[in-house]
Design a protein around this motif. Structure first.
Motif, PDB file in Angstrom:
ATOM      1  N   PRO A 188       2.117   5.853  -7.950  1.00  0.00           N
ATOM      2  CA  PRO A 188       0.832   5.387  -8.494  1.00  0.00           C
ATOM      3  C   PRO A 188       0.845   5.124  -9.994  1.00  0.00           C
ATOM      4  O   PRO A 188       0.329   4.101 -10.438  1.00  0.00           O
ATOM      5  CB  PRO A 188      -0.145   6.506  -8.125  1.00  0.00           C
ATOM      6  CG  PRO A 188       0.677   7.677  -7.769  1.00  0.00           C
ATOM      7  CD  PRO A 188       2.007   7.185  -7.332  1.00  0.00           C
TER       8      PRO A 188
ATOM      9  N   PHE B 101       4.054  11.247   0.208  1.00  0.00           N
ATOM     10  CA  PHE B 101       3.434  10.751  -1.018  1.00  0.00           C
ATOM     11  C   PHE B 101       3.377  11.896  -2.011  1.00  0.00           C
ATOM     12  O   PHE B 101       3.182  13.036  -1.609  1.00  0.00           O
ATOM     13  CB  PHE B 101       2.021  10.239  -0.748  1.00  0.00           C
ATOM     14  CG  PHE B 101       1.998   8.993   0.076  1.00  0.00           C
ATOM     15  CD1 PHE B 101       1.150   8.876   1.151  1.00  0.00           C
ATOM     16  CD2 PHE B 101       2.823   7.934  -0.227  1.00  0.00           C
ATOM     17  CE1 PHE B 101       1.119   7.724   1.905  1.00  0.00           C
ATOM     18  CE2 PHE B 101       2.805   6.786   0.523  1.00  0.00           C
ATOM     19  CZ  PHE B 101       1.947   6.680   1.602  1.00  0.00           C
ATOM     20  N   PRO B 102       3.514  11.658  -3.294  1.00  0.00           N
ATOM     21  CA  PRO B 102       3.443  12.777  -4.243  1.00  0.00           C
ATOM     22  C   PRO B 102       2.050  13.398  -4.242  1.00  0.00           C
ATOM     23  O   PRO B 102       1.083  12.726  -4.504  1.00  0.00           O
ATOM     24  CB  PRO B 102       3.766  12.120  -5.591  1.00  0.00           C
ATOM     25  CG  PRO B 102       3.436  10.694  -5.396  1.00  0.00           C
ATOM     26  CD  PRO B 102       3.713  10.385  -3.972  1.00  0.00           C
TER      27      PRO B 102
ATOM     28  N   ILE C 240      -2.092  -1.077   9.051  1.00  0.00           N
ATOM     29  CA  ILE C 240      -2.187  -0.368   7.774  1.00  0.00           C
ATOM     30  C   ILE C 240      -2.582   1.080   8.001  1.00  0.00           C
ATOM     31  O   ILE C 240      -1.996   2.003   7.413  1.00  0.00           O
ATOM     32  CB  ILE C 240      -3.186  -1.088   6.843  1.00  0.00           C
ATOM     33  CG1 ILE C 240      -2.634  -2.448   6.474  1.00  0.00           C
ATOM     34  CG2 ILE C 240      -3.457  -0.254   5.619  1.00  0.00           C
ATOM     35  CD1 ILE C 240      -3.441  -3.191   5.444  1.00  0.00           C
TER      36      ILE C 240
ATOM     37  N   SER D  49       0.831  -1.206   0.000  1.00  0.00           N
ATOM     38  CA  SER D  49       0.000   0.000   0.000  1.00  0.00           C
ATOM     39  C   SER D  49       0.859   1.247   0.000  1.00  0.00           C
ATOM     40  O   SER D  49       0.584   2.212  -0.717  1.00  0.00           O
ATOM     41  CB  SER D  49      -0.918   0.023   1.221  1.00  0.00           C
ATOM     42  OG  SER D  49      -1.688  -1.130   1.268  1.00  0.00           O
TER      43      SER D  49
ATOM     44  N   LEU E 166      -0.004   4.109   7.019  1.00  0.00           N
ATOM     45  CA  LEU E 166      -0.340   5.037   5.942  1.00  0.00           C
ATOM     46  C   LEU E 166      -0.484   6.462   6.461  1.00  0.00           C
ATOM     47  O   LEU E 166      -0.035   7.410   5.817  1.00  0.00           O
ATOM     48  CB  LEU E 166      -1.629   4.588   5.241  1.00  0.00           C
ATOM     49  CG  LEU E 166      -1.479   3.362   4.347  1.00  0.00           C
ATOM     50  CD1 LEU E 166      -2.805   3.013   3.701  1.00  0.00           C
ATOM     51  CD2 LEU E 166      -0.435   3.608   3.272  1.00  0.00           C
TER      52      LEU E 166
ATOM     53  N   ARG F  17       2.311   1.666  -3.410  1.00  0.00           N
ATOM     54  CA  ARG F  17       1.265   1.962  -4.380  1.00  0.00           C
ATOM     55  C   ARG F  17       0.923   3.447  -4.348  1.00  0.00           C
ATOM     56  O   ARG F  17       0.657   4.070  -5.366  1.00  0.00           O
ATOM     57  CB  ARG F  17       0.051   1.098  -4.049  1.00  0.00           C
ATOM     58  CG  ARG F  17      -1.224   1.571  -4.640  1.00  0.00           C
ATOM     59  CD  ARG F  17      -1.540   0.853  -5.920  1.00  0.00           C
ATOM     60  NE  ARG F  17      -2.912   1.142  -6.292  1.00  0.00           N
ATOM     61  CZ  ARG F  17      -3.896   0.288  -6.144  1.00  0.00           C
ATOM     62  NH1 ARG F  17      -3.657  -0.910  -5.677  1.00  0.00           N
ATOM     63  NH2 ARG F  17      -5.109   0.631  -6.470  1.00  0.00           N
ATOM     64  N   PHE F  18       0.908   4.024  -3.143  1.00  0.00           N
ATOM     65  CA  PHE F  18       0.633   5.452  -3.035  1.00  0.00           C
ATOM     66  C   PHE F  18       1.840   6.297  -3.430  1.00  0.00           C
ATOM     67  O   PHE F  18       1.694   7.447  -3.822  1.00  0.00           O
ATOM     68  CB  PHE F  18       0.194   5.806  -1.613  1.00  0.00           C
ATOM     69  CG  PHE F  18      -1.239   5.509  -1.332  1.00  0.00           C
ATOM     70  CD1 PHE F  18      -1.598   4.555  -0.397  1.00  0.00           C
ATOM     71  CD2 PHE F  18      -2.241   6.175  -2.019  1.00  0.00           C
ATOM     72  CE1 PHE F  18      -2.922   4.270  -0.149  1.00  0.00           C
ATOM     73  CE2 PHE F  18      -3.569   5.897  -1.774  1.00  0.00           C
ATOM     74  CZ  PHE F  18      -3.905   4.936  -0.837  1.00  0.00           C
TER      75      PHE F  18
ATOM     76  N   PHE G 201       1.411   9.737   5.126  1.00  0.00           N
ATOM     77  CA  PHE G 201       0.650  10.877   4.628  1.00  0.00           C
ATOM     78  C   PHE G 201       0.985  12.144   5.411  1.00  0.00           C
ATOM     79  O   PHE G 201       1.124  13.220   4.848  1.00  0.00           O
ATOM     80  CB  PHE G 201      -0.862  10.600   4.715  1.00  0.00           C
ATOM     81  CG  PHE G 201      -1.415   9.934   3.504  1.00  0.00           C
ATOM     82  CD1 PHE G 201      -2.030   8.691   3.593  1.00  0.00           C
ATOM     83  CD2 PHE G 201      -1.320  10.537   2.259  1.00  0.00           C
ATOM     84  CE1 PHE G 201      -2.544   8.067   2.470  1.00  0.00           C
ATOM     85  CE2 PHE G 201      -1.834   9.921   1.123  1.00  0.00           C
ATOM     86  CZ  PHE G 201      -2.442   8.683   1.238  1.00  0.00           C
TER      87      PHE G 201
END
Lengths: 231, 115
Positions: A69, B101-102, B88, A62, B92, A65-66, B96
């Protein structure tokens, strides 16, 4: 004393009350219900460890994947989605035959039990055959990022795509290993059933083996959309 | 040692229930594959995961007999998935919240060019 469901199960839905020697309750348990309950709970504890074991791979997949993408979406298009979909259907059928095997065991129907167990095994082997075909096709397209194999990806981000394929082979490979173990367990159940080890009073190993098989199916139910249906 | 031999009354799920659940699972598989053929942006993942969770729930409740089990069994069955959610979810949210993350550039990201 663990709390148990106190709802009334209709009489026609219960097993026959005939007692046999192998319905004996081990001395540490008060009654057969408690013995069965502890086996059932123990199996769920083991499945919880498996969920977290495979969940680690899901979590890291996950994250990446982020992070990448577009590259993961493009790489996912190289997988054989229709073969994956057929495999999902095969495993769902095998879960049905496994549930019917447990049902037959609870009713004491030895012939049906063995038949459904063999059907489950055959469907599991069919899954493995389709998976092997996919792996071979991916090998032919040079998408296997392992030492000794050629990895040649035509696309914008080959390094990121290589990461995707590492995840794909690790996750589906680990799942396939669980399918192989599951087929072995179901086969063992079939042998024991052939040897008259189960009856309507005692079918707990069949039920626990079924739980493992259903768990393997659940893992694939999540693997298929996350790997094959990206975007 | 004395072993008392007693019969066990168990709940046997009717075959019809298994067949109905199986039909629902196959329908959801068709839905998942069909939904993936359309480009719905971020909702592709949401729909796919929602359907996957529904399928998993059906398998856990009916094929694995959790629906017919005690509340203690519900706790045991749910614990693994609950801990997976923590792993998870917190992992995440960690990524974040660090902005790792882009994130696509917004209107304020474009430099103001002189006319």
């Amino acid at each position: 004393m663990p709390t148990r469901r106190r709802t009334h199960t209709p009489i026609h839905r219960r097993g026959p009350p005939v007692s046999e020697s192998h319905a004996a309750v081990a001395h540490q348990f008060d009654d057969p219900e408690q013995q069965h309950e502890s086996s059932y709970l123990g199996m769920w504890v083991f499945l919880a460890t498996e969920v977290l074991f495979l969940g680690g791979l899901f979590a890291s997949y996950s994250v990446y994947r982020f992070t990448y993408p577009e590259a993961f979406t493009a790489a996912s298009r190289h997988l054989f989605m229709w073969l994956g979909a057929v495999n999902t259907a095969v495993l769902l059928c095998s879960s049905l035959t496994m549930a019917l095997a447990v049902h037959a065991a609870q009713r004491g129907r030895r012939g049906r039990l063995i038949g459904f167990l063999i059907a489950t095994m055959l469907l599991g082997l069919m899954f493995l055959g389709i998976k092997a075909t996919e792996y071979y096709l991916e090998y032919q397209e040079h998408l296997v990022p392992l030492k000794g194999f050629i990895f040649a990806y035509e696309g914008p981000d080959p390094r990121k795509a290589e990461l995707f394929f590492n995840f794909y082979f690790a996750m589906t490979g680990l799942h396939a290993l669980h399918v192989i173990i599951g087929v072995g367990i179901v086969g063992l159940m079939a042998v024991l059933a052939w040897r008259n080890r189960f009856s309507a009073q005692y079918s707990t190993p069949v039920e626990l083996g079924g739980m493992f098989w259903h768990f393997v199916d659940i893992v694939w139910v999540f693997l298929f959309p996350l790997l094959y249906l990206v975007g | 040692m004395a072993q008392h031999i007693v019969s066990r009354r168990q709940h046997i799920v009717p075959v019809r229930t298994y067949l109905v659940v199986f039909a629902a699972l196959m329908v959801m598989l068709v839905l998942t594959v069909a939904a993936a053929q359309f480009d719905l942006g971020v909702f592709n993942v949401v729909i796919a995961l929602t359907i996957a969770v529904c399928k998993a729930l059906l398998i856990v409740l009916y094929f694995m007999h959790v629906r017919y089990s005690s509340r203690l069994a519900w706790v045991f069955a749910g614990a693994g998935f609950f801990w997976l959610g923590i792993m998870i979810g917190l992992t995440l949210s960690d990524y974040f919240s660090r902005g790792w993350f882009p994130i696509p550039p917004g209107p304020l990201d474009h430099p103001i060019t002189p006319p």
